[in-house]
Scaffold this active site. Structure first.
Site, PDB file in Angstrom:
ATOM      1  N   GLU A 100      70.128  58.372  76.807  1.00  0.00           N
ATOM      2  CA  GLU A 100      70.051  59.680  76.144  1.00  0.00           C
ATOM      3  C   GLU A 100      71.101  59.840  75.054  1.00  0.00           C
ATOM      4  O   GLU A 100      70.807  60.336  73.959  1.00  0.00           O
ATOM      5  CB  GLU A 100      70.185  60.824  77.161  1.00  0.00           C
TER       6      GLU A 100
ATOM      7  N   HIS B 145      68.444  67.754  88.901  1.00  0.00           N
ATOM      8  CA  HIS B 145      67.258  67.842  88.037  1.00  0.00           C
ATOM      9  C   HIS B 145      66.811  69.277  87.795  1.00  0.00           C
ATOM     10  O   HIS B 145      65.689  69.510  87.391  1.00  0.00           O
ATOM     11  CB  HIS B 145      66.094  67.054  88.669  1.00  0.00           C
TER      12      HIS B 145
END
Lengths: 330, 345
Positions: free
Chosen positions: A63, A132
């Site tokens: 990322e 998450h």
């Protein structure tokens, strides 16, 4: 005016991507599984086939690396759309999103603006556990130089994403995993749909109380408003749509009408979006208030996996209705 | 055999002198408290950036870390604009908003000036990605120190560059110390260059104190990339004579080590080479040096006399195409700044 049609939130985003890729060759989409897999949540379905691997680009799980690549490409005028599989993973790229993208224009004395869009699902979904389930809007809205929007309907998703891609600044489009399959009315495909950043929308008119909401809490607020109607409380549902810029005018207009406010947000209470909205209301139109402002947010804990406990942490209709009744002294 | 075009060596010697004299002045002005924040000097490393720009085109992209004064000067940013930036003035290359660690110059393709170690290496991939996307044959020169090679961003970027075959040269300016931590104490590998192999990126080591060695090696690398886009890695072994920043006395290294490198000075070496070959006289060298000193001194005067960035423009650079505006009827959220501006005028 041609007929409105009904599509899903996911389809709306897909249309927005396809239209912007078609319109401007400097737009490309990059992220994990966006190409050959057609998107982890199928938002980019069919785009590789249509636009080819030069513009729909799969990345390794890096990322920081690919977000930074996007920022660099934007420095020389490309318009990257960077997909985070979830904004919980954007935290790995926090330095690029917070330190590089929004600082560049100032640090360079106005020489380098960064026309980049970061997008993907944000906020708690269902039993994904603490890592998450981050609602990142309050983190990113805190950063000068970033713009943050949070579409709740297919129409807003399409219109805001298209606007984000055309904006000359870094814009975060915070989607909602739980809304991807939801449906809503939208203009015909051939209509150019652009919704400005910083424009809230009254999703339901009401007279007694204003429910300020965004993203996942919009359907929640609409459902609660229905129930409250049965108890003779007329709730106005104001969807912020953008967190930054914030449509303060729309908030004040609604509060001036109802004199009572409940803010229902998907993020956490401490330094959350609701804290900022609340401060601005009391600072600017304190005299319009007939009751203290109430907030419904997550509980201030990491999100537990257990379904019952997770439900207890998140905002829900019961908590919202209780808060509305409290501010209405009902 | 050098393959890419090259710039005149006397001109490059002059550039090294300009960088050196500029930074000596900057050091003096820092001590006189005319320059704020952090200030990292490049003195000793001049052959690296000079050797690199000597064999690249003016439209190639350059991006570097925070020890960036030399990279801007080497790209053609004026000494005046660089010194004014250090002074925080409106005439600075980043309008006084970036400071020593954030030099930018779009016109000269200098893309910063980045102060989070390793964080600009992915940006370099983005610059190179854009070149490939547009079918341009530009090369991106990405400079960083030996400290950056242990950051995650660096590793992610190298993998992406290799995977996407991006036209970028990663130039590690190995000056032996990441701030005060030596390479041996920070890096598991014996040789930094071996990092490149792990990503299947061709790499080479150059003597970073030797202008010609840097230039000739890079020349071949650049030619290869122009023909067929791919990343490359160059470890330039060099040394900074000063501490990590102005506030660092560099007590972690020995006088002997410093003296050893000073005797290998890149300016002295190129001067000797050119003199020996009859391309430079002592008189000409003195003339160049005098000119470099004059320009550095003049830059101080220019910076001192320049205006501060205007307070009323405080909000102008946060967003392109205008600021995120508050609701029309509200007091502007920059009222404090405006009051200060009013008081100052």
């Amino acid at each position: 005016m041609s007929e409105m049609r009904q599509i899903t939130y996911r389809q709306a985003l897909n249309e927005a991507l396809a239209e912007e890729l078609e319109r401007d060759p400097s737009v490309f989409l990059m992220g994990e599984e966006v190409a050959e897999y057609n998107g982890a949540y199928k938002v980019s379905q069919g785009l590789l086939e249509r636009f080819g691997p030069k513009r729909i680009i799969d990345t390794p799980i890096s990322e920081n690396g690919f977000a930074g690549l996007g920022v660099g490409a934007a420095m020389v005028g490309l318009r990257p759309i960077i997909e985070f599989m979830t904004f919980s993973f954007s935290l790995v790229a926090f330095d690029q999103v917070v330190n590089n993208a929004p600082n560049m224009l100032t640090m360079s004395g106005g020489q380098f603006n960064i026309p980049i869009t970061f997008r993907g699902p944000n906020g708690p979904a269902h039993q994904l556990g603490a890592t998450h389930s981050h609602a990142t809007e309050c983190l990113y809205a805190n950063v000068p130089g970033l713009k943050v929007c949070t579409p709740a309907t297919p129409r807003d998703a399409k219109g805001l994403l298209k606007t984000a891609v055309r904006d000359n600044n870094p814009v975060l489009v915070l989607e909602s995993e739980l809304l991807y399959s939801s449906k809503g009315l939208i203009e015909p495909a051939e209509t150019e749909l652009l919704i400005p950043l910083g424009q809230a929308e009254v999703k339901r008119e009401g007279a007694d109380v204003t429910i300020v909401c965004y993203a996942q809490t919009v359907p929640l607020a609409l459902a609660a408003a229905e129930q409250l109607e049965d108890e003779d409380i007329s709730a106005e549902v104001l969807d912020l749509r953008s967190i930054k810029p914030l449509d303060e005018r729309a908030i004040y207009d609604s509060v001036a009408k109802t004199h009572r406010v409940v803010i229902v947000e998907q993020d956490r209470p401490f330094c959350g979006v609701g804290a900022e909205v609340c401060y601005r209301i009391q600072k600017n139109i304190f005299d319009e208030l007939d009751a203290a402002i109430a907030r419904v947010s997550q509980e201030d804990v990491p999100i537990p996996y257990n379904e019952r406990l997770e439900r207890a942490v998140l905002p829900n209709a019961d908590k919202l209705i209780a808060a509305v009744k409290k501010v209405c002294y009902a | 055999m050098p393959a890419a075009e090259q710039r005149d060596e006397v001109e490059m010697l002059w550039l090294m002198l300009l960088i050196r004299r500029f930074e000596e002045r900057a050091s003096q002005q820092y001590q006189a408290q005319k320059i704020g924040g952090f200030c990292h000097l490049y003195i000793g490393q001049e052959a690296v950036v000079t050797g690199a720009v000597a064999t690249t085109r003016f439209d190639d992209y350059v991006i570097t870390a925070y020890r960036d004064h030399a990279h801007a000067l080497a790209r053609g940013t004026s000494a005046n604009a660089c010194m004014a930036e250090l002074f925080g003035k409106d005439t600075g290359c980043s309008r006084g908003l970036g400071g020593s660690m954030h030099f930018f110059d779009k016109e000269h393709h200098m893309y910063g000036g980045h102060a989070i170690v390793g964080a600009h290496v992915p940006l370099a991939c983005g610059l190179a990605f854009a070149c490939k996307y547009r079918n341009e044959d530009r090369v991106t020169l990405c400079f960083f120190g030996d400290g950056a090679i242990n950051q995650g961003a660096f590793h992610e970027a190298l993998n992406l560059a290799a995977l996407f075959k991006l036209p970028v040269i990663f130039i590690c300016e190995n000056n032996l110390f990441a701030m005060g931590t030596s390479v041996e104490r920070s890096t598991s590998l014996k040789q930094i260059i071996d990092r490149a192999e792990g990503y299947d990126i061709p790499g080479c080591v150059v003597d970073g104190m030797n202008f010609r060695h840097v230039r000739d090696t890079l020349s071949e690398v650049v030619a290869s990339i122009r023909k067929d886009p791919h990343p490359a890695f160059v470890e330039a072994r060099t040394y900074r004579y000063r501490g990590h920043s102005m506030s660092d006395p560099a007590s972690y290294r020995t006088k002997e080590q410093l003296e050893k490198y000073r005797l290998d000075d890149p300016i002295t070496r190129l001067r000797a080479q050119l003199t020996r070959e009859g391309k430079l006289t002592n008189e000409k060298f003195d003339e160049l040096d005098k000119e470099a000193k004059r320009i550095a001194l003049e830059a101080v005067k220019f910076a001192e006399e320049s205006e501060e960035p205007p307070l009323e423009k405080l909000y102008d650079y946060t967003y392109a195409n205008g600021a995120v505006k508050a609701a029309p009827s509200l007091p502007k959220n920059n009222s404090a700044a405006e009051k200060k501006a009013a008081a100052a005028s």
